[in-house]
Design an enzyme around this catalytic site. Structure first.
Site, PDB file in Angstrom:
ATOM      1  N   SER A  60      -3.330   4.469  10.470  1.00 33.26           N
ATOM      2  CA  SER A  60      -3.425   5.108   9.164  1.00 33.26           C
ATOM      3  C   SER A  60      -3.759   6.595   9.338  1.00 33.26           C
ATOM      4  O   SER A  60      -3.078   7.305  10.083  1.00 33.26           O
ATOM      5  CB  SER A  60      -4.472   4.375   8.321  1.00 33.26           C
ATOM      6  N   ASP A  87       3.459  -3.600   4.747  1.00 32.00           N
ATOM      7  CA  ASP A  87       2.680  -2.411   4.397  1.00 32.00           C
ATOM      8  C   ASP A  87       3.380  -1.646   3.270  1.00 32.00           C
ATOM      9  O   ASP A  87       4.486  -1.147   3.454  1.00 32.00           O
ATOM     10  CB  ASP A  87       2.525  -1.529   5.633  1.00 32.00           C
ATOM     11  N   HIS A 146      -1.200  -3.110   4.682  1.00 35.91           N
ATOM     12  CA  HIS A 146      -1.680  -1.994   5.508  1.00 35.91           C
ATOM     13  C   HIS A 146      -2.934  -2.372   6.297  1.00 35.91           C
ATOM     14  O   HIS A 146      -3.096  -1.957   7.447  1.00 35.91           O
ATOM     15  CB  HIS A 146      -1.964  -0.790   4.611  1.00 35.91           C
ATOM     16  N   ASP A 147      -3.805  -3.150   5.699  1.00 36.18           N
ATOM     17  CA  ASP A 147      -5.040  -3.560   6.382  1.00 36.18           C
ATOM     18  C   ASP A 147      -4.779  -4.420   7.609  1.00 36.18           C
ATOM     19  O   ASP A 147      -5.694  -4.687   8.388  1.00 36.18           O
ATOM     20  CB  ASP A 147      -5.954  -4.323   5.424  1.00 36.18           C
TER      21      ASP A 147
END
Length: 351
Positions: free
Chosen positions: A135, A289, A318-319
């Site tokens: 990220s 994501d 995304h996590d």
């Protein structure tokens, strides 16, 4: 491990031209630098994380994990603007004797990287064996590999991009609108904007996960439910959890720094900038994501010369870069068994 501190005694000039005095950086180290000085793993952390990578990236970093202190000398430093020990909006402004709050100067991803390059010089780390981040951490790692290519041997970019997208900027601006709607944000107090920060975190969570994630983890068990839904409770809980450990001012400035990310700025475009990367590079994307879509990692893969690509099939969105540590370990292990030698090599998709 206890937090260590480095104070830069010179004037630290931001990309904007603003100069800061007394730049302090908080960082953690694990393990020992070997005789050949070739076992350095430098981790760039994401938006609200901190330098204790053994705490927030368990399963990938730890005594019994892939990146462990017996084999590697691991360094993770808090970014500029972080409330965990580095110069930030709650630091004291020498001109007023009070915290900076909204008088803190705006900074960029490049400024974050420049600060950590100073720390690397202080630690006499001339070569980094592996530089990695996910990220916003991946944005830093990529910028570092472009601005200081000779120092980085291997680069791992996870769920990141070459320039922050209009979609990502819109999410960040929506969060800042929530913070600025809380009038206490302008009150000049350490807990100012807390309600706004809670709402901002709730907005952010929607980009970190996705429809399927919530459908599986927050589904109601009874058809009769009319209020106090699990999903609503989850948003409130996660929002308050961040408020308890962070502050609205750091969040505001860090989100703006993320928006600034564009490796092509001043380098004749993104493609030209990516061609400057000399490190042997592994790019990892997450199929689900929605914040950093897989197309962004595929773009990096196509434009970084010595690169390999892997895709994780995860319902966490995304996590997943924080959660899917078993898949990440398999991918990273495979990468270091692969002889890139300037070729583009695609790794097998890991499910």
């Amino acid at each position: 491990m206890s937090l260590e501190n480095f104070t830069y005694t010179g004037a630290f000039e931001l990309e904007s031209g603003t100069k800061l005095q007394g730049l302090q950086i908080g960082y953690n180290t694990y393990g020992t630098l070997n005789t050949n000085r070739d076992n350095v793993v430098w981790v760039c952390h994401a938006l609200t994380a901190n330098s204790d990578v053994f705490d927030w990236w368990k399963g990938l970093f730890g005594p019994n994990d892939h990146f462990n202190p017996d084999e590697y000398f691991i360094i993770c430093a808090n970014v500029l603007g972080s409330p965990y020990g580095t110069f930030n909006p709650l630091s004291i402004n020498p001109a007023t004797g009070q915290p900076y709050y909204l008088a803190f100067p705006e900074f960029t991803i490049r400024d974050m990287v420049k600060a950590h390059q100073l720390l690397a010089d202080h630690l006499e780390i001339a070569h980094i064996e592996i530089l990695l981040g996910g990220s916003l951490g991946g944005q830093q790692a990529l910028e570092w590999s472009i601005s200081d290519p000779e120092r980085i041997k291997n680069l791992i970019l996870i769920a990141s991009n070459a320039n922050h997208s209009p979609w990502g900027i819109a999410f960040n601006e929506s969060q800042r609108l929530a913070i600025s709607a809380d009038r206490t944000f302008y009150a000049g107090a350490p807990d100012g904007g807390s309600k706004g920060l809670k709402a901002a975190r709730s907005i952010a969570l929607l980009s970190y996960r996705n429809y399927k994630t919530y459908g599986i983890t927050q589904q109601e068990e009874q058809d009769s439910t009319l209020d106090n839904f699990k999903a609503a409770s989850y948003q409130n809980y996660q929002g308050q959890k961040l408020v308890n450990r962070f502050n609205a001012y750091s969040y505001w400035y860090l989100s703006k720094a993320m928006d600034s990310h564009n490796v092509g700025r001043g380098r004749h475009g993104v493609d030209k900038a990516l061609s400057l990367v000399k490190a042997r590079t592994l790019v990892i994307g997450i199929q689900s994501d929605v914040l950093f879509p897989i197309e962004e990692q595929q773009y990096l893969f196509r434009h970084i010369q010595k690169s390999a690509f892997a895709e994780i099939d995860s319902f966490y969105g995304h996590d997943g870069f924080l959660i899917e540590t078993e898949a990440l370990t398999k991918i990273i292990t495979s990468f270091f068994k692969t002889d890139v030698k300037g070729k583009i090599i695609e790794l097998q998709k890991i499910a």
